[in-house]
Design a protein around this motif. Structure first.
Motif, PDB file in Angstrom:
ATOM      1  N   THR A 154     135.351  18.851  72.790  1.00  0.00           N
ATOM      2  CA  THR A 154     134.484  18.187  72.112  1.00  0.00           C
ATOM      3  C   THR A 154     134.847  18.340  70.575  1.00  0.00           C
ATOM      4  N   ARG A 192     132.534  14.163  72.939  1.00  0.00           N
ATOM      5  CA  ARG A 192     132.145  15.299  73.596  1.00  0.00           C
ATOM      6  C   ARG A 192     133.095  15.459  74.737  1.00  0.00           C
ATOM      7  N   SER A 228     132.935  19.667  60.902  1.00  0.00           N
ATOM      8  CA  SER A 228     132.612  20.954  60.373  1.00  0.00           C
ATOM      9  C   SER A 228     132.233  20.427  58.654  1.00  0.00           C
ATOM     10  N   GLU A 281     123.652  18.352  63.720  1.00  0.00           N
ATOM     11  CA  GLU A 281     123.127  19.452  63.220  1.00  0.00           C
ATOM     12  C   GLU A 281     122.630  19.270  62.001  1.00  0.00           C
ATOM     13  N   SER A 285     128.006  16.411  62.626  1.00  0.00           N
ATOM     14  CA  SER A 285     127.999  15.168  63.679  1.00  0.00           C
ATOM     15  C   SER A 285     128.982  15.446  64.876  1.00  0.00           C
ATOM     16  N   THR A 286     128.752  14.976  66.065  1.00  0.00           N
ATOM     17  CA  THR A 286     129.626  14.960  67.248  1.00  0.00           C
ATOM     18  C   THR A 286     130.411  13.801  67.144  1.00  0.00           C
ATOM     19  N   TYR A 342     131.542  10.237  59.242  1.00  0.00           N
ATOM     20  CA  TYR A 342     130.679  11.021  60.234  1.00  0.00           C
ATOM     21  C   TYR A 342     130.138  12.407  59.022  1.00  0.00           C
ATOM     22  N   LYS A 358     133.622  17.967  66.643  1.00  0.00           N
ATOM     23  CA  LYS A 358     132.743  18.200  65.653  1.00  0.00           C
ATOM     24  C   LYS A 358     133.005  18.116  64.363  1.00  0.00           C
ATOM     25  N   GLN A 367     122.324  14.813  68.448  1.00  0.00           N
ATOM     26  CA  GLN A 367     123.681  15.530  68.657  1.00  0.00           C
ATOM     27  C   GLN A 367     123.958  16.166  67.107  1.00  0.00           C
TER      28      GLN A 367
END
Length: 504
Positions: A429, A377, A433, A253, A373-374, A369, A431, A251
């Motif tokens: 979701t 979700r 940044s 990036e 990273s997620t 995190y 995430k 999950q």
């Protein structure tokens, strides 16, 4: 004297000099855009031609006919060599490139060398040199030179073979014996390889032809499998560790790490009182093996911190004694103050008393995190809400098969509260940044407080209603339900989740 100089100059000047000079200037200007120094080299070559011609005129005025003739022929050879070089560059750097052809550079240099020799032999033949007698008399010398230069000739032939069979391209990453790096040049005698540490290593072409060459990146090998090892204790179930690690890395990036095939995790060994795991991933940029390995380790570290796991290392039995004791009580009090500061910064929790804040502080969990990273979700059932203490988090909603960013949350803001309070699936979701530090509060942390003070559900329901309407507008682009109606619905679900009596 001046009249005599011009007479000799007119005698030395050949009619074909003008077209040769014009062609040199023409090709010099044409090549100026692709090789900006070629115009300067052209002018330098023409200056050399003029100097040789003028010196030959001076020699003729001094009655040195042989020297004057030799200098004149040298000037003619220089002018021809200059034109051959420019014509070859125009052919290989302009015409063939526009036709989509990219012949090996060594072929270009070989053809230029042959043209040089042909022009030189033509001029010497016109000057009256007999090549048949010269070749016969130098046969033995040629054989001796070939034997003496067999290593050099081997390098040249090997370089030609490397270019013609396209086994190694400029830009490929290779490993040859102990040298690993990027191929920068393939010359007649050597291949230049720049390592990750910046050194330029010149490897003889014959050595490459005799050695085992491993292509590790570039056109010939666009990605490379790498491994990262880590350790954990026997108290953790290996299948659970593998599944959670794979889910985390899939999950996230991560630049320069392929998402397809996705990273995998496996149990490698049981050694030194630990379970050894391995993460295998495909590196897409051979310039970043160290930073990519480091990024994998950072994700593993933050994952272990969030899960409350202990990251292990090979252990050895040692006895260490110390007369100094750690001030554990001071550390505990400092950590409690930090947790209370986090909770007091959240407006949602402002109705709570100091005692209730302390109760929540005991259940607060620190969750780091990494960027990409997620955190949660959309559609998952949530069991906790998050309080951001550092970094930024994007709130993404999926509607009509498109993902839209609703907002970016920062330090002091709460996220994921709707799911934990009402029991419904996540509506968005979350995430990271940037790199994010946050703390989590679970449903159980609120249950005891709400059982004692059910009226707090009213304050929570007000904030949840506002957030719910914002999400609904983004998802459907339609008017939302009346705030009072929606607030009553949320409050009713909260009472069912936490077992509160109706009407309280």
């Amino acid at each position: 004297m001046l009249t005599l100089f011009f007479e000799h100059l007119l005698n030395a000047w050949k009619p074909f000099y003008w077209p040769l000079i014009a062609l040199n200037l023409l090709f010099g200007f044409l090549l100026w855009r692709v090789a900006r120094r070629m115009l300067l080299h052209t002018l330098q070559g023409l200056v050399l031609f003029v100097v040789l011609l003028l010196v030959s005129v001076v020699a003729a005025m001094l009655d040195s006919g042989g020297l004057a003739h030799g200098l004149q022929e040298t000037a003619t050879i220089v002018l021809g060599i200059l034109l051959i070089r420019l014509m070859a560059l125009a052919l290989f750097r302009l015409i063939m490139v526009r036709m989509g052809l990219h012949p090996p550079r060594i072929v270009e240099e070989l053809l230029i060398l042959i043209a040089y020799l042909g022009w030189l032999m033509a001029r010497l033949s016109l000057a009256g040199l007999d090549f048949s007698g010269l070749l016969a008399s130098t046969a033995v010398i040629t054989a001796v030179l070939a034997f003496a230069m067999q290593d050099t000739l081997g390098n040249i032939l090997s370089g030609l073979a490397l270019q013609l069979d396209h086994s190694i391209h400029i830009g490929d990453w290779v490993q040859i014996d102990t040298v690993s790096g990027r191929v920068m040049q393939v010359q007649w005698r050597y291949t230049a390889v720049r390592t990750l540490f910046g050194e330029m290593v010149l490897i003889p072409n014959s050595t490459i032809m005799k050695s085992q060459v491993m292509l590790t990146g570039g056109l010939s090998a666009p990605r490379r499998l790498r491994t990262v090892n880590f350790y954990a204790g026997f108290e953790l179930e290996p299948n659970k560790v593998v599944d959670i690690v794979v889910n985390e890395l899939t999950q996230a990036e991560m630049p320069n790490i392929a998402s397809d095939p996705a990273p995998i995790c496996a149990v490698l060994d049981f050694a030194d009182g630990m379970v050894c795991y391995v993460v295998r991933y495909w590196l897409t940029n051979p310039e970043t093996p160290g930073s990519s390995d480091s990024l994998i380790r950072q994700h593993l570290y933050t994952l272990f911190k969030r899960q409350g796991w202990r990251m292990g290392a090979p252990s050895h039995n040692m006895r260490v004694s110390s007369t100094r004791s750690e001030p554990r009580q001071d550390l505990f009090e400092q950590e409690t103050r930090q947790r209370l500061a986090v909770l007091k910064a959240v407006s949602l929790l402002s109705p709570l008393t100091p005692d209730e804040m302390h109760k929540l502080a005991r259940g607060l969990r620190f969750l780091p995190y990494l960027k990409g990273s997620t955190i949660a979700r959309q559609g998952d059932i949530g069991d906790c809400l998050f309080i951001i203490t550092q970094g930024e988090v994007d709130v993404l909603v999926e509607a009509n098969r498109q993902s839209r960013r609703l907002a970016t949350l920062g330090a002091g803001q709460v996220m994921g509260e709707m799911s934990v309070m009402t029991g419904e699936p996540r509506r968005a979701t979350l995430k990271a940044s940037t790199d994010v530090h946050c703390h989590a509060l679970g449903k159980a942390d609120f249950e005891e407080i709400l059982q004692l003070r059910p009226e707090l559900a009213e304050a929570f329901a007000q904030l949840l209603t506002q957030r719910s309407q914002e999400l609904q507008e983004v998802k459907s682009n339609m008017p939302t339900a009346h705030a009072a109606v929606q607030r009553a619905d949320i409050l009713d679900r909260m009472r069912r989740v936490f077992g509160l009596a109706d009407g309280i």
